[in-house]
Structures are given as C-alpha cells and as structure tokens.
Scaffold this active site. Structure first.
Site, PDB file in Angstrom:
ATOM      1  CE  LYS A  38      -4.175  -1.826   0.448  1.00  0.00           C
ATOM      2  NZ  LYS A  38      -5.469  -1.560  -0.135  1.00  0.00           N
ATOM      3  CG  ASP A  98      -5.881  -5.674   4.785  1.00  0.00           C
ATOM      4  OD1 ASP A  98      -6.865  -5.144   4.233  1.00  0.00           O
ATOM      5  OD2 ASP A  98      -4.957  -6.184   4.151  1.00  0.00           O
ATOM      6  CG  ASP A 126      -9.482  -3.141   4.040  1.00  0.00           C
ATOM      7  OD1 ASP A 126      -9.164  -3.776   3.026  1.00  0.00           O
ATOM      8  OD2 ASP A 126      -8.659  -2.755   4.895  1.00  0.00           O
TER       9      ASP A 126
END
Ligand SMILES: NC(=O)C1=CN([C@@H]2O[C@H](COP(=O)(O)OP(=O)(O)OC[C@H]3O[C@@H](n4cnc5c(N)ncnc54)[C@H](OP(=O)(O)O)[C@@H]3O)[C@@H](O)[C@H]2O)C=CC1
Ligand SMILES: CC(=O)C(=O)O
Ligand SMILES: [Mg+2]
Length: 754
Positions: free
Chosen positions: A94, A137, A162
């Site tokens: 990321k 996550d 997310d």
C-alpha cells in the site's frame, strides 16, 4: 495462485533487497555545514518554530505529506487473521502505491495486538508524526469501533481503506455498470456475500446514493442476515430481512447485483441462472474471488463481471481511491475525510471511466481497447488522469464542507497535478504554458496512427493545436470509433486525404515538383512521393503555408524521413547544418544531449553552432543551460584529434557566446558532478551538474541517449530538429503518444516564437 506467479512474487520481494521500499533523504548531507543545518545546532530553529506554532510542522517537516498505513493483521486481504508481522508485505505494498500514484510518503506500521483499545491508544499517540492515518485490513466488527474512536480522538484524516476506499470504488463501478445494463440504482436488488468491513461500507454508501435499504440482502459465513438473528451488529440490523431463507442461493433469485467481499469460491456457477437479466457479478475477494470471471462468463454471458485483481477486466479495487482521496485531503490540510469528500471521489472515478482511455493505459494493458462498456466500467489503476480528477474533487468537497485548513485555486491545482503525473510534464510545463491556447495549425504525416490521434485529442483539450492530418478517410472511419476519442473530423480536425482531396493534392504536387526536380528526385518518383509519402505531404503543407508546423514519421526509419524533410524545408538563415537535441528526464533532473541524430562527425564550428542552438532550446524549457563539452580527455589531458576538436569548439564558444555557462573538454563524470570537476579545475564555468551534454560525434550522442534511456526507463523529450527555417520534427519509430504530445507542444511554442 499458480506456482510460477508465486515464485516470481517471492523473488520480487526478496531481491535485490528484501522488501519493497526504503527511506531517502530529500536534503543534501555532504559536508560539515549540511550537518550543522540538518542536525545540531541548526535543527533547533525549526523545533522552536513548531513549538511556538504547531501548524509550522507542515513547513519544516515531512509530516504534511506523510501517511501511516496501519494494520493489526486481523483481516489481511482474504487471507484472514494472519497477524501483524505477516501483514507487512501488504502494508509495504500500500505504501508503494501511495508513493507511485500520488507521491505520498508512507510509514507502514504493524501493531501487534487484537485488543481494540490498545490498538486505538497506540495509533492515537502517533498524531504528531503523521498528516493522515490509513487503517488497513482490520477485521469487522472491531474495525468499526476502532475507526470511530480514532476519528473522535485525532484531528487528522482517519480512513479505514477496506471500508471507505472499497465503498467509493464499488459505488462508482456499480453506478456505471447499472447504466450499461439499463437498471437504475433505485430499482436494483443487491445481495452480498460478506457483511464485514468492506461489504457493510459498500452497502451503506450505495444506500446513501439511492439504493433502497429494503432491496439489500446480506449474507455471511453463517448465511442470510435475517430479522431476529442472534449477535447482529446494529449496522447490520438495518438490512436484516424478514425471511425464511437462510442460504446464499435462496436469496439470489431476481438479484441484479451480486457483491462478493468475503472469501474464495463461495458463489457457485450453478446458482448464476437465478440472478436477474443482465446482472452485475462483482466477486471482489482478494486474491481469490468468490467466482472466477471465466466461469461466471460461461454461465452468464449477459453479466458485467468485476474482480479485485489486475489480471482480469474491471479491476474494482480500492487502489483507485486511497492515494487520491488522501492527496486531496492532505493538500487542503483537511482535518477529516467526510461523506461529501467520499461522494465526490466516487463521482470523479465514475465519470473518468466514461472518457476515452489514456494511451499510456492502453499500453499498460497490452493494447486492450478500453472504451466505456461491459469490460471497462471503471478506470484502470494505471490511468494517469486519476490524480487530477479525484484529488481536486475531494479538495473542493473538503473546502465546501468546511473541513479544509487551506483554500486552493482548484483549476491551478488540477493543472499542477495533471502535469506532475508524467515526469516529463514538469520539464514541459513552461513550453506547455507557451503553447496552451495558441491553436497552432500543425500537420501530422501519420494521421492514421492511433498514437498520433490520441496525442491530438490531448492537445485539442488544451487548445494547443488545430490539427491537419494526412490520412485516408476510409481508414479513419473504421479506426476512430474503437478509440473512443471525442474530436470530430472536419469540425475539430482537418483531413487531407491523398486518395480523395484532388485539388489540394494537385497544388502540393506542383509545388513539390518545383523543389524536388532540382534536388535529385527522379521525375517519376515525384508524384509517387507526394501521394504515397505522408512525410512529404505534411512537409509540403508546411512549406506552402497551409500549416505553421509539422510532425512527421513515427512508423518508418528515422533518417529516411529526415531526408524528405531536408529536401523540402530550408535551413535557417546562416545555419551550417541541421542538428538534433534529445532530452531525458532522470531522477536527478532533465539532461539534454546533442547531436543525437544528424551530423556524424561535426567540425568545431558545427559543435559551437549546435551548442548555441541547443542552449536556446533549453531556455525555452525555462532552464539555464549548464553546458559540458564531452570528450575522453579532461581539460587538455589528451591531444588526440577529437580532444583538440572539442577544445577548439570551446574557444569558439567563448568568442561567440561569452555569457554561456559552458566548459570543457571533460569526462562525463566531471560534467555531472561538481566535486569531481572541482578536483580537476578550480574555476569551472558552471555550478552543479551540467544539463546539456555536447558530444564529439553522433555515435557518442546516440549511444549515450539510448543507453541512458534503456537503463533508466526515463521518459524522453525529442528528438527536436534545430537549425531549420520552419518548425518540423521527425518522430522516431516506437514513439509514444506522450512524446508526440510533447513534440506537438514544442512545435506550437516554436511557431509562436518565430
Ligand atoms: N477489491 C477490493 O478493493 C477489496 C476487497 N476486499 C476483500 O473482501 C474480503 C473481506 O474483507 P474485509 O471486509 O476487510 O474483511 P472482514 O473480516 O471484515 O469481513 C469478512 C466478511 O466475509 C465473511 N465471510 C468469510 N468467509 C465467508 C464465507 N466462506 N462465506 C460467506 N461469507 C464469508 C465474513 O463472515 P463472518 O463474519 O461470518 O466470518 C465477514 O462478513 C477479503 O477477501 C478482501 O480481500 C476488501 C477490501 C477491498
Ligand atoms: C484491496 C484490499 O484492500 C483488500 O483486499 O484488503
Ligand atoms: Mg485491505
């Protein structure tokens, strides 16, 4: 994942250095003074400023562009609770995406606790370090409470990717796909697999955009979320159906949208006939989707299918959102990311998919035709326009909703982002500013070429050009619809069709005959040239004043095209020869080389001439030329003919251009490094690295250009022809649409200067 990809991924992560990133200083640290500035005692100055006014941290530290990607490893992709340490490759990933797509710096932070309170304490204490927090996550339901607590405690954007990043991208894709399938959000029926972080946020955002809550059915590992089910969270209760159905296939009949954010393989092909006509099958679990696209396609050819992966069409993945929503939020100093900013991001993403795809995207995706339709409902992650579309929309929403600490001029902001997204664009900026709005009439020899047509669209958008293309209409009519470009022939683009436009072709042929018959072209060849060589046609359009500049070539050998050009276009008054200048955009900055394409063994006079012409070009780029005359010899160390030639050129330049910062003859390392140069001569005529390298001959220039270009994969600018009386450039084979746009811009600026 097949074994090959697995091994390749392990090797990618292992070598040449473990992991995917490192930290690099942005300031010089080479001597005692630098040390005194960067560290004690100098560093005390910014510390004191920040202690007196915390906002100054944005001026004196990297905080304003620094985001934390933070996980506890409890829902890592669809791999589950693999723990904080094992989540690190994803978090580093990321970080790389933040950097690559939005130039945001990231520390990835893996916190080893599943206790939400400890996690919240750990993160909240990091506020002084970061401009924003990207939670990643973390599994439901803990993620909801964690995000809420951190948003409450922190005065910087906190964003659970997310949930909201996914929701924004899903909302954009669902909206576009429903339009294509002829269903409105208000009448769509949606069934999820998954009721975790991602699924709940997607459903909530779609409902806020018009999907009726009663048209939503949630399912998770325990089946349908129905009224009265035990252990339901409050956010799920809103969607709990009064139904006896308990399994996924029982709730699929009549659904328009299947939204999978759960686990691999949970959607069985035999259930797909249950879905409504023209459904959406969004199987977004990573890395393995709920159903593979090929399998879904066989069962439902009428479906629009999306996954979270890059190896299938329609990649619905939060990478389309998080870099850009943070870019916009950081640039206005937003204190939070609110609903208005999320909706603005979703709308910007959805709109972008309806524009024709960018040429660089077509290249990244193997030349696949990307036109808004069932296989392209959402932009691709490599679309360089994402940043300039999403970040300003987010910044505007932040300013309008009162959470911005800084106000921006949005049009200037959008332009600067658009220009940053290609490294060459930064160099091109002054030339671009000179060319914008000039609507220069430019002829394109290869007007049937897709790269040319795409560059023309971009140049039209910025008012740079009124294009005249040499092309056969019958070919254009077949080719253009598949490219999804917006311009219209005859209204925006003039076409010269050698097969059909008899009057103009005849007048060009007559004019060409007068020139070519005296330049050694056999008479029978003359007519063939003008009708069959688009370079000749375009050059003649320039020669006869039909256009102000021309770009030719791109599909055939460079020097063959140059020969045609030199027959038709005269040298500039007084010019001894025509030379080529090429630029490379290296990490350290722009570096120009001459003569990369034209004169094989230039004389000292020609070297002096090309140096002065090239220096003038650099000034058009807003650069002060720092010129090094290169050789195998360092300031007189060799007396070979080529060393003497460069010394003679230096002497001539001192006479002809006494103010030019030029030095030589020297090695390339002395040219590029001031310390190396200072060891050789104390009084170099320029400071810092040279930005124009003048080579002793064509081989040296061309070899250096191609070697540097290949080893650094740097964008190139040029080759630009210098010493002609009219602006015309020859495109080398393999030229990209970006380079054609750059040369279009250069030619337009040149036409304006003359
Ligand atoms: N494409 C994209 O951009 C994104 C994709 N994702 C993917 O979505 C998935 C979920 O992520 P996230 O929401 O963060 O994780 P969460 O752990 O918060 O949620 C997972 C959800 O999936 C449900 N689930 C798990 N296994 C099954 C199963 N066999 N059948 C039905 N439901 C199941 C869980 O049910 P229960 O609670 O009963 O266990 C839970 O509702 C992951 O695969 C992730 O990679 C996530 C974010 C972005
Ligand atoms: C894409 C992403 O964030 C995920 O799958 O978790
Ligand atoms: Mg994730």
């Amino acid at each position: 994942m097949d074994e090959n990809l697995r091994n390749a991924a392990l090797e990618y992560h292992r070598s040449p250095k473990p992991g995917k990133m490192r930290i690099e200083p942005t300031k010089r640290m080479v001597n005692q003074r630098d040390l005194a500035l960067a560290y004690s005692p100098g560093v005390a100055a910014p510390c004191e400023e920040i202690a007196a006014n915390p906002d100054k941290a944005d001026d004196y530290t990297a905080r304003g562009n620094l985001v934390a990607v933070i996980s506890n490893g409890t829902a890592v992709l669809g791999l589950g609770a693999i723990g904080a340490l094992a989540s690190k490759p994803v978090m580093e990933g990321k970080a790389v995406l933040f950097k690559k797509f939005a130039d945001i710096d990231v520390f990835d932070i893996e916190v080893d606790t599943t206790d939400p309170e400890k996690f919240v304490d750990a993160v909240a204490l990091l506020e002084p370090t970061f401009g924003g927090i990207n939670l990643e996550d973390i599994k439901a339901p803990e993620c909801f409470a964690i995000e809420a607590a951190l948003r409450e405690r922190m005065n910087i954007p906190v964003f659970h990717d997310d949930q909201h990043g996914t929701a924004i991208v899903v909302a954009a894709a669902v909206r576009n796909a429903l339009v294509l399938q002829g269903t409105s959000l208000a009448e769509a029926k949606l069934v999820t697999s998954g009721a975790g972080a991602a699924a709940m946020a997607c459903v909530d955002l779609l409902v806020s955009m018009g999907l009726p809550a009663e048209n939503v059915t949630l399912t998770d590992k325990d089946g349908v979320i129905h009224a009265g089910r035990e252990g339901m969270l409050p956010n799920m209760a809103r969607y709990a159906r009064k139904t006896d159905a308990r399994t996924l296939p029982e709730v699929l009949p009549g659904a328009n949208v299947f939204l999978g954010l759960s686990a691999p393989g949970v959607l069985k092909p035999e259930w797909l006939p249950l879905l409504a006509d023209k459904p959406l099958i969004f199987a977004l679990a990573n890395p393995e989707p709920e159903i593979l696209p090929d399998v879904a396609r066989s069962a439902r050819p009428d479906a629009i299918i999306a996954t979270g992966r890059s190896d299938y069409p329609n990649q619905v993945n939060n990478v389309l959102c998080f870099p850009y929503i943070f870019r916009g939020a950081l640039d206005v100093g937003a204190t939070t990311i609110n609903e208005a900013m999320k909706v603005a991001a979703a709308e910007a993403i959805a709109s972008l998919a309806r524009l024709p795809a960018h040429e660089s995207v077509a290249q990244a995706y193997g030349g696949r035709k990307l036109v808004f339709g069932p296989e392209y409902v959402i932009p691709t992650p490599f679309d360089p326009r994402l940043i300039a579309e999403i970040a300003p929309a987010v910044a505007k929403a932040a300013m309008d909703s009162g959470v911005a600490r800084r106000q921006l001029d949005l049009e200037a902001y959008r332009r600067s982002l658009a220009q940053q997204n290609a490294r060459s664009a930064q160099l091109m900026m002054p030339v671009f500013e000179a060319a914008r709005g000039t609507k220069t009439r430019i002829a394109y020899g290869e007007g049937e070429d897709e790269r040319v047509l795409r560059a023309i669209q971009d140049a039209l958008d910025d008012g740079i050009v009124r294009p005249v293309i040499v092309a056969r209409r019958r070919i254009l009519e077949k080719r253009l619809p598949g490219l999804g470009l917006r311009f219209q022939l005859d209204r925006d683009v003039e076409v010269i069709d050698p097969e059909a436009d008899e009057a103009i072709m005849k007048s060009l042929a007559d004019a060409y005959r007068a020139i070519a018959s005296r330049k050694g072209v056999p008479v029978p060849e003359i007519v063939r040239h003008i009708y069959r060589r688009p370079t000749v046609t375009a050059a003649m359009l320039l020669k006869t004043g039909h256009v102000e500049a021309a770009l030719v070539g791109g599909n055939s050998e460079y020097w063959g095209q140059v020969k045609h050009v030199l027959r038709i276009i005269d040298r500039a008054p007084g010019a001894q020869r025509v030379y080529a200048l090429s630029g490379l955009i290296l990490d350290a900055g722009a570096l120009f080389l001459t003569d990369t394409h034209m004169v094989s063994e230039p004389t000292p006079e020609q070297i002096a001439e090309m140096t002065m012409l090239a220096s003038q070009e650099l000034r058009h780029f807003g650069l002060q030329p720092r010129v090094a005359l290169l050789s195998h010899s360092n300031f007189g160390s060799s007396h070979s003919p080529s060393a003497r030639k460069m010394r003679a050129a230096y002497t001539l330049l001192q006479e002809k251009a006494p103010d030019l910062a030029v030095d030589g003859e020297m090695h390339a390392d002395a040219a590029l490094s001031q310390p190396v140069r200072e060891r050789l001569i104390p009084d170099s005529r320029f400071d810092g690295p040279a930005n124009l390298l003048v080579m002793p001959n064509l081989d040296a220039a061309n070899i250096t250009l191609t070697a540097l270009g290949a080893s650094s994969s740097s964008p190139t600018v040029g080759p630009m022809l210098m010493g002609l009386s009219q602006p015309i450039h020859v495109l080398p084979p393999g030229v990209t649409s970006r380079t054609i746009l750059n040369l279009t811009t250069i030619a337009a600026a040149e036409a304006k200067h003359r």
